[in-house]
Scaffold this motif. Structure first.
Motif, mmCIF file in Angstrom:
data_model
loop_
_atom_site.group_PDB
_atom_site.id
_atom_site.type_symbol
_atom_site.label_atom_id
_atom_site.label_comp_id
_atom_site.label_asym_id
_atom_site.label_seq_id
_atom_site.Cartn_x
_atom_site.Cartn_y
_atom_site.Cartn_z
ATOM 1 N N ASN A 1 21.478 40.246 28.527
ATOM 2 C CA ASN A 1 21.014 39.180 27.703
ATOM 3 C C ASN A 1 19.778 38.131 27.847
ATOM 4 O OD1 ASN A 1 23.479 39.501 25.941
ATOM 5 N ND2 ASN A 1 24.355 38.238 27.789
ATOM 6 N N GLU B 1 24.307 38.999 15.453
ATOM 7 C CA GLU B 1 24.788 38.367 16.754
ATOM 8 C C GLU B 1 26.737 37.912 16.295
ATOM 9 O OE1 GLU B 1 22.716 35.492 18.842
ATOM 10 O OE2 GLU B 1 21.442 35.971 18.303
ATOM 11 N N ARG B 2 26.967 36.886 16.647
ATOM 12 C CA ARG B 2 28.671 36.668 15.375
ATOM 13 C C ARG B 2 28.166 36.704 14.376
ATOM 14 N NH1 ARG B 2 27.490 31.724 14.682
ATOM 15 N NH2 ARG B 2 25.658 30.773 15.300
ATOM 16 N N GLN C 1 34.355 39.803 11.674
ATOM 17 C CA GLN C 1 33.060 40.873 12.030
ATOM 18 C C GLN C 1 33.372 42.452 11.243
ATOM 19 O OE1 GLN C 1 31.968 40.096 15.325
ATOM 20 N NE2 GLN C 1 30.592 41.536 15.886
ATOM 21 N N GLU D 1 24.600 43.327 18.929
ATOM 22 C CA GLU D 1 26.068 43.353 19.624
ATOM 23 C C GLU D 1 26.996 43.061 18.874
ATOM 24 O OE1 GLU D 1 26.417 43.109 23.027
ATOM 25 O OE2 GLU D 1 23.917 42.167 23.509
ATOM 26 N N ASN E 1 30.536 42.194 20.525
ATOM 27 C CA ASN E 1 31.089 40.963 20.352
ATOM 28 C C ASN E 1 31.835 39.948 20.540
ATOM 29 O OD1 ASN E 1 28.915 40.843 23.025
ATOM 30 N ND2 ASN E 1 27.848 38.495 21.848
ATOM 31 N N GLY E 2 32.745 40.185 21.503
ATOM 32 C CA GLY E 2 34.436 39.355 20.448
ATOM 33 C C GLY E 2 35.284 40.498 20.745
ATOM 34 N N SER F 1 22.844 46.150 21.908
ATOM 35 C CA SER F 1 24.490 45.903 23.435
ATOM 36 C C SER F 1 23.729 45.685 24.387
ATOM 37 C CB SER F 1 25.459 47.477 22.779
ATOM 38 O OG SER F 1 26.093 46.994 23.930
#
Lengths: 227, 309, 299
Positions: free
Chosen positions: B39, B84-85, B140, B159, B162-163, B191
């Motif tokens: 990160n 990202e998200r 996602q 990513e 993620n989550g 990643s």
């Protein structure tokens, strides 16, 4: 000395004769006005007051003896000066609660008129003094000035035509005093167009000009219109 | 193989901070390209520059052989991304979210196309549900659907796991493999986990502090020749002496006691020798050097953070 | 990418957002309260306005409280609050997308940033137009249904002077259409300003508050009646021109002080205000485009 006495006597008698003439003249005018029990008139009213921007209005004027008078705008809202009740001369001349004083001759426009002052005998009356300019030939009042205790002074200028018989004018200009009009602070957020506002005049007078187009005399007027 | 993406000497500075520092790499057609870094290493900044979200300070990005700044809309029409998200309108249904982004990509939208797309990511049942009530995994998947709806040649996933729970991660992995194997897409996947990338990528890059550390094929980079073996015993000093006096001395690493580097095939022989030498083994851990290196980046970051705190 | 298609998408998004309807509900509520209050006790308001002239003039107070008058009173108050409602949507244009994360996707689509700003601005303008149409429906047409029509009285302060203007009932409607059109332009300035501010933020609260603060501060300065401010500051504040719609109700008069049907007292002033507002819009939208094109999307 004798000469002087005679002159004073003469003068006094002239004055008294004049007073009698004046009273008689008023009586004559009164008689003419008395012919009218009621009327309904239509006409146009132009109001000229600094703080009022209103359109020329088609109005109807209703009158009923002794002192009921109503100006109505048939098609919209009309700002009627409260003193306008006195546009009817019977309000000024009606009754006998005054002393008549002859004030000689004066010209109204090109017409010679007799000037007569009326002093109310009642000390508590609102009207303090009325001055009438009377066309003796036609027996009509061309101008009337009234001073009141409470409501300032106002003036009537009249021209006559068909209805002169009833002493009812074709055109009438009512001039009156107005006070400053002020809106409560903060109620308006106004658009400032950048134009400078005119400096306020000190003695503000307003005018209401009524041109009568027709009268319907003594055909009865319902009391309800005066409410 | 033609280059789909070629980044050359890319630099991005935010004030005095250099986020990306002279980065160059190439992604070929059909690649699943792993973009690895901790990160803050500069992955997202690079991806955002590839999508014109951020303007580079210097350097060039060519996608499909065209300069991104000059052929922006041509390139973006054939590019799908999840950054990202996932980005969604919470007050709109899954279907409407997908519809909006499909239209914005400039394609003709039909109900069938959208429903097929939702089916592909397993959201056909939730088509009319508002995205705001979705779980992270559903969001996602919808994000992936949005990235794919206009049938792009290049797919950039920042990513993507993620989550996600383990099942979600496995689903995502399968989806990416399908995109590459069955549909012939070029995929760039960023990643911070090497283990994740090494399973699906054929090529990868590792960056740190905005600079390229290594780039190449996964096979090459994860060559078994560079297997690192860490040994723990009841008596480490004695074991160290034992190894130093044997043929394994050549494989011993200087930086760390009881660490050896060798070909993966040699590990059983090492264990045998240790057992024969009566060493009481607690553990033997064989891992790839790249992994170790990558781990060292992580621990270094942790040190830095601990120091900062 | 076709602008019209983008605009459709943008409008679709606006219509699906609950907050869009807050503005319409707020307007409806305020208008109803006014109408109820004036239906119940409008004459007290008239008495208040006429306070200093009530000894001199008589007029029909009931007739004066008609739908036209009501609408003017409502607009007089409401148009000060409406900028907040416009900001509610316009200030969310970019910041709301940044907040949700959708801005990243939006900007990575084959749509230029200039297009995004233009479409966002167009959508905010259309929202503003609908807001004003809704105001016209409730404040004007509904008031006409409830209170009827009649001559309209306009109470006005000009410098140190106060005045009452009367517009005959057949001369009113076109003024309202013009006033609503003007108000649309004025509120579009607010929309543009909110849009510009929304570029700098990651959530819509900041730009909404910033817009409202700017409007309030400028309005207060616009209303300080000190000559030095009047001359040197006021002409440069857009808020001075926001109330220009009233100019359409300042009827022209002849030399006798009588109103002239169909006339305006100062059309050049209204036209200039309109030009200044439009210039503001062009400038602010231009700045918005320039800023947004340069912006690194980091949200």
């Amino acid at each position: 000395m004798k000469m002087l006495l005679t002159m004073i006597c003469c003068a006094a008698s002239v004055v008294s004769v004049a007073q009698q003439d004046a009273a008689a003249l008023i009586k004559k005018i009164q008689a003419k006005l008395d012919l009218v029990n009621n009327y309904e008139a239509s006409g146009k009213m132009k109001t000229n007051v600094t703080f009022l921007k209103v359109p020329e209005a088609d109005v109807k004027i209703y009158y009923k003896k002794p002192n009921l008078l109503k100006i109505k705008n048939e098609k919209g809202i009309s700002f009627v000066p409260k003193g306008a009740v006195s546009i009817n001369l019977s309000n000024i001349i009606g009754g006998n609660q005054y002393t008549v004083i002859d004030a000689g001759m004066d010209k109204v426009g090109t017409v010679s008129t007799r000037v007569i002052k009326l002093l109310p005998t009642d000390d508590n009356a609102d009207v303090v003094l009325s001055t009438l300019y009377i066309d003796e030939a036609k027996l009509v009042v061309l101008k009337a000035k009234t001073t009141t205790r409470e409501n300032g002074s106002y003036q009537l200028d009249m021209t006559y035509g068909k209805y002169a018989v009833y002493c009812l004018p074709d055109k009438l200009v009512f001039t009156f005093n107005t006070k400053d009009y002020k809106l409560p602070k903060g109620v308006t957020f106004d658009f400032d167009d950048g134009a400078a506002s005119k400096p306020a005049e000190k003695n503000k007078t307003g005018k209401a000009e009524i041109s009568f187009s027709s009268y319907t005399v003594n055909k009865g007027v319902d009391d309800s219109v005066f409410k | 193989m033609s280059a789909i993406v070629s980044v050359d000497n890319l630099v991005k500075q935010f004030g005095n901070f250099t986020a990306v520092d002279g980065l160059s790499f190439t992604v070929n057609e059909g690649d699943v390209y792993g973009f690895l870094g901790q990160n803050g290493a500069g992955k997202s900044t690079t991806i955002r520059m590839m999508l014109t979200l951020i303007k580079p300070t210097a350097g060039s990005i060519k996608i499909f052989g065209k300069e991104i700044l000059h052929h922006r809309s041509d390139i973006l029409r054939q590019t799908g991304a999840m950054i990202e998200r996932p980005d969604l309108y919470k007050y709109l249904s899954a279907y409407n979210n997908l519809s909006i982004f499909a239209k914005m990509s400039g394609i003709k939208v039909s109900k069938k196309l959208l429903m097929d797309q939702l089916e592909m990511v397993g959201l056909q049942e939730a088509a009319d549900k508002k995205a705001g009530v979705f779980s992270q995994g559903m969001k996602q998947r919808l994000g992936i659907a949005v990235a794919l709806v206009h049938n792009p040649k290049l797919i950039i996933l920042d990513e993507p796991t993620n989550g996600l729970d383990p099942q979600g991660i496995a689903d995502m992995r399968n989806l990416i493999l399908r995109l590459s194997n069955e549909m012939g897409k070029t995929v760039i996947i960023s990643s911070h986990l090497l283990s994740e990338v090494e399973q699906i990528a054929n090529r990868m890059i590792i960056i740190d502090r905005g600079k390229k550390i290594v780039e190449g094929s996964v096979e090459e980079l994860l060559d078994p020749e560079h297997t690192v073996v860490d040994i723990d015993t009841t008596n480490n000093e004695a074991t160290q002496q034992l190894l130093a006096s044997s043929k394994w001395n050549d494989y011993l690493q200087a930086e760390k006691p009881l660490q050896l580097m060798m070909n993966k095939t040699q590990v059983p022989a090492l264990i045998n020798d240790l057992v024969a030498g009566n060493v009481q083994l607690l553990s033997v851990k064989a891992s790839h050097s790249l992994e170790n290196y990558f781990l060292s980046l992580t621990t270094r970051h942790e040190h830095v953070e601990a120091f900062a705190n | 990418m076709n602008m019209w298609r983008l605009l459709q998408i943008e409008l679709f998004k606006i219509t699906r957002r609950p907050r869009t309807y807050i503005a319409f509900a707020a307007i409806t509520a305020i208008v109803f309260i006014f109408q109820f209050a004036f239906k119940a006790d409008g004459q007290s308001y008239m008495d208040l306005m006429m306070q200093s002239a009530k000894d001199e003039f008589a007029f029909d107070r009931v007739e004066a409280i008609n739908g036209y008058f009501m609408c003017y009173i409502i607009l007089n108050t409401l148009l000060i609050q409406v900028p907040i409602l416009v900001a509610l949507i316009a200030a969310d244009s970019i910041s709301g997308e940044a907040n949700m994360g959708t801005l990243r996707l939006l900007v990575s689509k084959p749509v230029s940033r200039t297009q995004i700003i233009l479409v966002k601005f167009a959508a905010a303008t259309i929202f503003t137009i609908f807001l004003l149409v809704w105001m016209a429906v409730t404040a004007l047409f509904l008031s006409i249904v409830i209170f009827g029509t009649g001559d309209m009285l306009v109470f006005r302060t000009k410098g140190t002077e106060s005045m009452i203007m009367q517009i005959t009932k057949d001369d009113v409607m076109w003024r309202y259409y013009a006033a609503f059109a003007y108000a649309t332009v004025a509120l579009t300035v607010i929309a543009a300003l909110s849009l510009l501010l929304s570029i700098f933020a990651d959530n819509s609260i900041g730009p909404i508050i910033a817009t409202v603060c700017i409007v309030i501060v400028c309005t207060i300065i616009s209303n300080i009646n000190v000559p030095i401010i009047d001359r040197n500051v006021k002409p440069f504040l857009f808020t001075s021109y926001l109330v220009g719609w009233k100019g359409f109700f300042y009827i022209g008069t002849n030399e006798n002080g009588n109103t002239i049907k169909g006339s305006l007292e100062n059309w050049p002033a209204i036209r200039n205000s309109l030009m200044i507002l439009i210039a503001h819009i062009v400038l602010i939208v231009g700045i918005s485009i320039a800023v947004f094109r340069k912006k690194d999307i980091l949200s």
